[in-house]
Design a protein around this motif. Structure first.
Motif: not given
Length: 863
Positions: A295, A298, A355, A357-358, A382-384, A400-401, A405
């Motif tokens: 990401d 981000l 970081p 992306k999901q 970390s991202t979820s 997640d945002t 973060y």
């Protein structure tokens, strides 16, 4: 996740150790004592038999467990078909390879870049000359294979010649290093056509990524992956998401997550890092691949929002648009860094983050860096991701945002309690690569090498027993093995010699009286712990270490199969070979054995009777059917009896045609005096017939259509009954050890399932051919070409012979020009006006031309 984009030039800077560390690393490895190999038992020491035949055993004794001899333990070898170069980013493939090597396994790591020969129909000898093998560490070799074309792992597919050349390359390495027990670990579905073409190895698919999530993978890669999932003996997955998906294709799927080299990352180093030397504000760090799943937006938002933080990104950025951050003064793109330097950078991070992306790709990812970050005691944001939440939610802050973060990083910067740092490092200690090796090794033994108990009943004849045990436990033997020797009241040096054995795999049981064959084997079986039991006579010589795996393979293909047996030189049924090359000292001749394996590859056939000189039995069958009937006393007919019982229980019996065990032949029973032997024969035969209410019939002989047939008219009749097209090859008088062109043509023709191939020759691997002998499933050698005078051949192929045979009947004759000098060829043409010349064709072209000529002629005749 592990992925390399195609045509990306890479620096070799990420090798495991920098040159200045290499010498010390080798010294550490040499001094590191290997741990005892993990050899689990998957069954209780004694199994309860269902409806067993009661046996009044006399007093028996078992010596105390012998002292362990680690050198006797056989370890399988590893060949890794990877997704990344050995010197690229040090992750799961290299970490696990090194673990296997440190535990004593030999590891052969295949280089992703192959040598492209650019030549079709090259010989195996030519291919082998191009294969490169380089020792790069203790027990680790880097192998460069040879293909027809230079293949890109993500864009290309193997053609026929690529598969052939790569397979020959692997065979060359196996022969060079004497590799018998091979586990092929496949990291990328690209390798599927090769590993499925290879013989006598176990396939493990190490599924580390969701390949459909990579933009560079096309449908063909995904189709190869589904095929690989189905054929692999074991599928290893690195995340729960991948496990749930893969288990739908293969029940032998296990979950083994990633881990960390905790000793490497927990140690704080004071190495000078010029890029970070002038930075005094908090460093938020990441290392690893920076690609389309990263990401980057981000990072741009966070960097603009928090100029008081410095974001350090280590790794290649191929596949990621970094233009938005390249002008930001508080974002450093440092590129790839050597593995040995990563701890130095990591310990400069105040916060480490992931970081991603999901998406479908990252939902299946178990990040290696998560464990490494925690090994250094660092706070992680970390991202979820599912795997992060599952394995370390209590130690990692998920976000997640961008706002989440930022808040999480800010909180992490003030989180410096020593107890929290220790918790992170303790977690990493429980998730290291040593532990992952143990998990994988355990899974390999359980799924690929189920425990086998070989039961050996002996009575005197120590020389034969000694020879049998020596070959049974030769280097490269089956890795998960126990040998139970039942000494049936021997009166020679057998008893004392067995007591003096000092081998960890041998368990000796001694009976005060001769129990006989049936009861002796039952005593050993009751004490066995294997998933499979092999009853083996002591007057046998097993060949290379593959014989057990060959006997077990059909069990995996047929759930109703109860027992299997090998082919042999001496057995009283259709397990007997029509032609054998070997002797009583070495057993099978190695060159003959290799060709035997080649001709009969993966073949087995069902039968009604197996000889118990060597028979493999499922434990579940033994438990259901019960013990051998002790009423047969010293021996004879107990094998016929047990086969009847197994078949009546609804199981099949199979002869494994590509398995061979040498048999001296009834060494013990034949020592009986003639009148005693015949009395025992008649008594047991009568008992068998009364028990089964049937007349015993002499078993079938060798499975050859020409067995005991020596009249031309009978030969012709058998050929007609086969319903196959028949080709006569007139080669040289000697079939040589080093294959010549005409021999390759014969082998090529014999691969056609619709052809019967007759070869006129006199000597096969140093042995005379007498009459007509079966060499392969549809391949026969004869020194009596006159016996085929009544046969109408579909084709006759001259491949070296200069003799004219006027009584041979065929409408089409060929001569391979490359097998003759010009004068010889002209002489053949002068004797046969129907002879056509195959002019300077390759072997494969010659074979294809002959086959197409046969079947085109046949189709024209039908039309």
């Amino acid at each position: 996740m592990i992925k390399i984009k195609p045509h990306r030039s890479r620096k070799p800077a990420t090798r495991r150790s920098a040159p200045r560390h290499w010498k010390q690393r080798r010294l550490n490895l040499r001094n590191n004592r290997r741990k005892p190999a993990f050899r689990p038992s998957f069954r209780s020491p004694s199994a309860q038999l269902q409806n067993p035949v009661p046996i009044p055993f006399p007093a028996t004794s078992m010596p105390n467990a012998q002292q362990q001899v680690p050198a006797a333990v056989s370890l399988y070898d590893i060949m890794r078909f990877p997704v990344i170069d050995w010197q690229f980013r040090w992750q799961r493939p290299q970490q696990m390879s090194e673990q296997f090597a440190q535990q004593g396994h030999r590891v052969f790591y295949v280089a992703p870049e192959m040598i492209g020969l650019g030549k079709e129909d090259a010989s195996k000898e030519e291919i082998c000359r191009h294969v490169k093998v380089k020792n790069i560490d203790r027990n680790i070799w880097l192998v460069t294979l040879c293909a027809n074309q230079r293949l890109n792992l993500y864009q290309d597919q193997m053609d026929h010649w690529d598969i052939q050349y790569l397979n020959w390359s692997v065979q060359h390495v196996r022969e060079k290093f004497g590799i018998s027990q091979l586990v092929s670990i496949v990291d990328l579905p690209f390798w599927t056509p090769l590993v499925t073409a290879m013989d006598q190895h176990q396939i493990v698919y190490d599924c580390m990524d969701h390949h459909a999530g990579f933009s560079t993978n096309d449908k063909s890669m995904l189709q190869l992956e589904e095929r690989l999932l189905r054929v692999a003996g074991l599928v290893v997955t690195s995340s729960q998401h991948l496990f749930d998906w893969a288990a739908k294709f293969n029940p032998s799927t296990v979950l083994i997550r990633n881990a960390a080299d905790t000793a490497h990352f927990s140690k704080r180093t004071e190495e000078f890092l010029p890029e970070l030397d002038s930075i005094h504000q908090p460093i938020i760090g990441y290392y690893g691949a920076i690609s389309d799943w990263f990401d980057i937006e981000l990072i741009e938002l966070l960097a603009n929002s928090r100029p008081d933080w410095t974001f350090v990104l280590i790794g290649h950025t191929f596949g990621c648009d970094t233009s938005g951050i390249e002008g930001l003064s508080n974002v450093l793109l440092l590129g790839e860094k050597p593995y040995h330097e990563l701890p130095s950078y990591l310990h400069r991070f105040r916060v480490a983050f992931i970081p991603f992306k999901q998406n479908e790709l990252t939902q299946a990812t178990n990040p290696v860096k998560l464990y490494e970050y925690l090994a250094a005691g660092k706070p992680v944001v970390s991202t979820s991701l599912p795997e992060v939440r599952t394995v370390a939610q209590h130690l990692v802050t998920v976000a997640d945002t961008p706002a989440q973060y930022e808040a999480a990083i800010e909180a992490a910067l003030i989180d410096s309690h020593q107890s929290i740092i220790e918790q992170r490092q303790q977690f990493a200690q429980l998730n290291n690569w040593d532990q992952r090796y143990e998990e994988l090794h355990h899974a390999i033994l359980r799924h690929l090498y189920p425990k086998v108990s070989v039961v050996l009943v002996v009575h005197n004849s120590w020389a034969h027993t000694q020879q049998c045990l020596h070959r049974l436990l030769q280097p490269g033997h089956y890795p998960n093995l126990e040998v139970i020797v039942v000494d049936n009241a021997s009166s020679d040096q057998t008893s004392s010699s067995l007591r003096s054995l000092n081998h960890p795999l041998i368990k000796v049981m001694t009976s005060a009286e001769n129990l006989g064959f049936a009861a002796g084997n039952t005593l050993g079986c009751v004490q066995s712990t294997g998933d499979y039991i092999i009853l083996l006579n002591n007057d046998t010589i097993v060949p290379d270490g593959s014989w057990i795996s060959r006997l077990l393979r059909p069990f995996q293909e047929d759930d109703r199969l109860g027992m299997t047996g090998p082919m042999s030189n001496h057995v009283g049924n259709d397990q007997a070979l029509d032609h054998f090359v070997g002797d009583a000292v070495q057993g099978a001749h190695p060159r003959w054995l290799n060709e035997f394996y080649e001709f009969y590859r993966r073949r087995y056939r069902y039968t009604d009777l197996l000889g118990f000189f060597c028979v493999a039995i499922r434990r579940s069958v033994w438990e259901r059917v019960g013990a051998l009937d002790p009423a047969y006393g010293l021996g004879m007919f107990e094998d016929d009896d047990y086969c009847e019982r197994v078949r009546n229980a609804g199981y099949r019996l199979a002869i494994v045609e590509d398995a061979f065990v040498y048999h001296h032949g009834s060494v013990t029973i034949k020592k009986l005096k003639d009148h005693v032997y015949h009395a025992l024969w008649n008594k047991n035969k009568a008992y068998y017939e009364q028990k089964w209410n049937k007349t015993w019939r002499l078993p079938k002989g060798p499975d050859s259509m020409f067995h005991m047939v020596d009249r031309p008219e009978d030969i012709a009749s058998r050929v007609d009954q086969s319903g196959k097209k028949v080709v006569l090859v007139l080669g040289l008088t000697v079939w040589e050890t080093n294959s010549r062109r005409w021999q390759h043509i014969v082998k090529g023709l014999s691969e056609n399932e619709d052809l019967l191939v007759i070869v006129h020759t006199h000597i096969y691997h140093g042995n005379l051919i007498v009459g007509t002998r079966k060499i392969g499933p549809r391949l026969f050698f004869t020194n009596r070409i006159d016996l085929f005078s009544e046969v109408g051949f579909d084709q006759v192929v001259y491949c070296g012979s200069t003799d004219h045979h006027p009584y041979i009947r065929s409408d089409r004759y060929w001569a391979d020009s490359l097998c003759y000098h010009e004068q010889q060829l002209n002489g053949l043409i002068a004797c046969n006006d129907k002879l056509q010349v195959l002019d300077r064709m390759s072997v494969s072209q010659t074979v294809r031309h002959i086959c197409s000529s046969i079947f085109e002629t046949s189709e024209m005749a039908v039309d």
